[in-house]
Motif scaffolding. Structure first.
Motif, short mmCIF file in Angstrom:
data_model
loop_
_atom_site.label_atom_id
_atom_site.label_comp_id
_atom_site.label_asym_id
_atom_site.label_seq_id
_atom_site.Cartn_x
_atom_site.Cartn_y
_atom_site.Cartn_z
N MET A 174 0.78 -1.23 0.02
CA MET A 174 -0.10 0.07 -0.05
C MET A 174 0.82 1.29 -0.06
O MET A 174 0.41 2.14 -0.61
CB MET A 174 -0.90 0.02 1.12
CG MET A 174 -2.04 -1.34 1.25
SD MET A 174 -3.07 -0.92 2.68
CE MET A 174 -3.84 0.68 2.15
N ASP A 175 2.13 1.16 0.77
CA ASP A 175 2.90 2.21 0.80
C ASP A 175 3.60 2.65 -0.44
O ASP A 175 3.77 3.69 -0.95
CB ASP A 175 3.97 2.15 1.82
CG ASP A 175 4.65 3.36 2.34
OD1 ASP A 175 4.09 4.43 2.49
OD2 ASP A 175 6.02 3.59 2.16
N GLU A 176 3.85 1.51 -1.38
CA GLU A 176 4.40 1.94 -2.61
C GLU A 176 3.41 2.40 -3.91
O GLU A 176 3.95 3.18 -4.64
CB GLU A 176 4.98 0.38 -3.18
CG GLU A 176 6.08 -0.13 -2.38
CD GLU A 176 6.49 -1.48 -3.07
OE1 GLU A 176 5.68 -2.30 -3.85
OE2 GLU A 176 7.54 -2.11 -2.33
N LYS A 177 2.16 2.26 -3.53
CA LYS A 177 1.00 2.39 -4.35
C LYS A 177 0.60 3.90 -3.94
O LYS A 177 0.50 4.81 -5.02
CB LYS A 177 -0.12 1.67 -4.38
CG LYS A 177 -0.08 0.39 -4.68
CD LYS A 177 -1.35 -0.38 -4.66
CE LYS A 177 -1.29 -1.84 -5.33
NZ LYS A 177 -2.49 -2.64 -5.00
N SER A 178 0.59 4.54 -2.81
CA SER A 178 0.53 5.85 -2.35
C SER A 178 1.28 6.02 -1.15
O SER A 178 0.99 6.08 -0.10
CB SER A 178 -1.09 5.87 -1.96
OG SER A 178 -1.23 4.93 -0.91
N LYS A 180 2.68 9.03 -0.13
CA LYS A 180 2.36 10.24 0.32
C LYS A 180 1.17 10.40 1.45
O LYS A 180 1.12 11.07 2.33
CB LYS A 180 1.93 11.27 -0.51
CG LYS A 180 2.86 11.55 -1.73
CD LYS A 180 2.56 12.70 -2.65
CE LYS A 180 3.70 13.17 -3.79
NZ LYS A 180 3.40 14.11 -4.43
N HIS A 181 0.47 9.10 1.55
CA HIS A 181 -0.63 9.02 2.44
C HIS A 181 -0.29 8.07 3.65
O HIS A 181 0.42 7.10 3.49
CB HIS A 181 -1.94 8.53 1.75
CG HIS A 181 -2.49 9.51 0.71
ND1 HIS A 181 -3.06 10.55 0.91
CD2 HIS A 181 -2.14 9.33 -0.64
CE1 HIS A 181 -3.37 11.19 -0.29
NE2 HIS A 181 -2.75 10.35 -0.97
N LYS A 183 -0.78 5.09 6.63
CA LYS A 183 -1.45 4.06 6.67
C LYS A 183 -1.76 3.70 8.04
O LYS A 183 -2.00 2.55 8.42
CB LYS A 183 -0.41 3.00 6.12
CG LYS A 183 0.23 3.37 4.49
CD LYS A 183 -1.04 3.52 3.80
CE LYS A 183 -0.52 3.83 2.35
NZ LYS A 183 0.57 4.94 2.50
#
Length: 311
Positions: A174-178, A180-181, A183
């Motif tokens: 999930m961190d690789e996909k987004s 800047k946000h 988790k």
């Protein structure tokens, strides 16, 4: 750092408060002694130069400068600016402290409203609380350097038992996909999913109990978000700069304006016949104003200060 002293003032005995004034740990003396020592060294250096080094013409110029600095120091509204700043900082710090999302209330509801003493029910209850503690730990790693040092990577969370390898892979993906946000909310989604599954399996008696747990999860999530907001939205820098410049400029002027010069120099001025050698009331002003400023500097980052309090 916040130091507890309630036990020492359990009664209104005057000796108790005298003992508090003599304490060093967490005291005003500990926080400002270096600044006070520098101030007094500069003050006495100027005093010695005026008394023993300067010639008559230089003394006269210095006396005029003393009169100018003393009369102009009142133009700085220090009490108003510093007092309002301290009020804002203290309110911000206390709000941060009472917003810390303790997992205890949620643990009570999960333990009470989840039924079943079998192994699956026990694992479901423990997993929900593990996700809650994981979310809280992730929040603290974002705002508190001490917690970040304790859990620098995802692997450290795995080693602590807060995260599994599969869950770590999901968070990394999930961190690789987004990137800047943040988790931190993901473990709470996992916890809510387990609660919903428990309701379908009949491990939660009714919808009222289900809603109670969901409300507690939502309250926990809101408090986590508030902590992040405090960390990302600080007190405006210009306000901090104004207060800091006001305090230091006031005492730079006091270094000269509070020097003693003979009464004959200016009979209508603030000078006194008696040379007290020690600037008593100027030193008290330094204690009050610089102490206020140092307290504000210590509490300026309420997240770090809260973690210091919890340690």
């Amino acid at each position: 750092m916040t130091v507890s002293y309630q036990a020492q003032v359990a009664t209104s005995n005057f000796n108790c408060f005298l003992k508090l004034l003599a304490r060093w740990r967490g005291s005003i003396y500990k926080i400002i002694w270096k600044d006070l020592a520098a101030f007094l060294i500069l003050y006495y250096s100027l005093s010695i130069m005026y008394r023993f080094v300067m010639g008559p013409n230089q003394q006269r110029l210095f006396e005029l400068l003393v009169h100018y600095c003393h009369s102009s120091s009142t133009l700085i509204p220090l009490s108003f600016v510093l007092g309002f700043y301290i009020a804002v900082v203290m309110q911000r710090w206390w709000t941060q402290y009472i917003t810390v999302p303790w997992p205890d209330p949620l643990a009570v509801y999960v333990s009470t409203l989840f039924v079943g003493q079998d192994e699956r029910g026990r694992i479901m209850r423990r997993t929900v609380m593990r996700y809650v503690c994981l979310c809280l730990t992730m929040i603290f790693t974002m705002v508190a350097p001490s917690v970040k040092k304790r859990f620098p990577t995802m692997d450290s969370l795995v080693d602590a038992g807060l995260l599994t390898e599969n869950e770590k892979d999901v968070l990394i993906a999930m961190d690789e996909k987004s990137p800047k946000h943040r988790k931190h909310w993901v473990p709470l989604v996992w916890a809510a999913s387990i609660v919903s599954r428990a309701r379908k399996e009949g491990r939660i008696r009714d919808d009222v109990a289900l809603k109670t747990i969901f409300d507690q999860l939502d309250t926990f999530r809101n408090k986590c978000a508030v902590i992040l907001h405090f960390d990302s939205v600080p007190i405006p820098l210009v306000y901090t700069q104004v207060v800091t410049l006001a305090v230091y400029s006031y005492f730079l002027a006091a270094l000269i304006g509070q020097q003693w010069v003979p009464k004959e120099v200016d009979p209508d001025g603030h000078y006194d016949w008696v040379d007290y050698y020690l600037p008593i009331f100027t030193t008290l002003q330094f204690f009050f104003y610089m102490g206020w400023l140092k307290v504000a500097e210590s509490l300026l980052n309420p997240s770090a200060m809260t973690m210091m309090t919890l340690k």
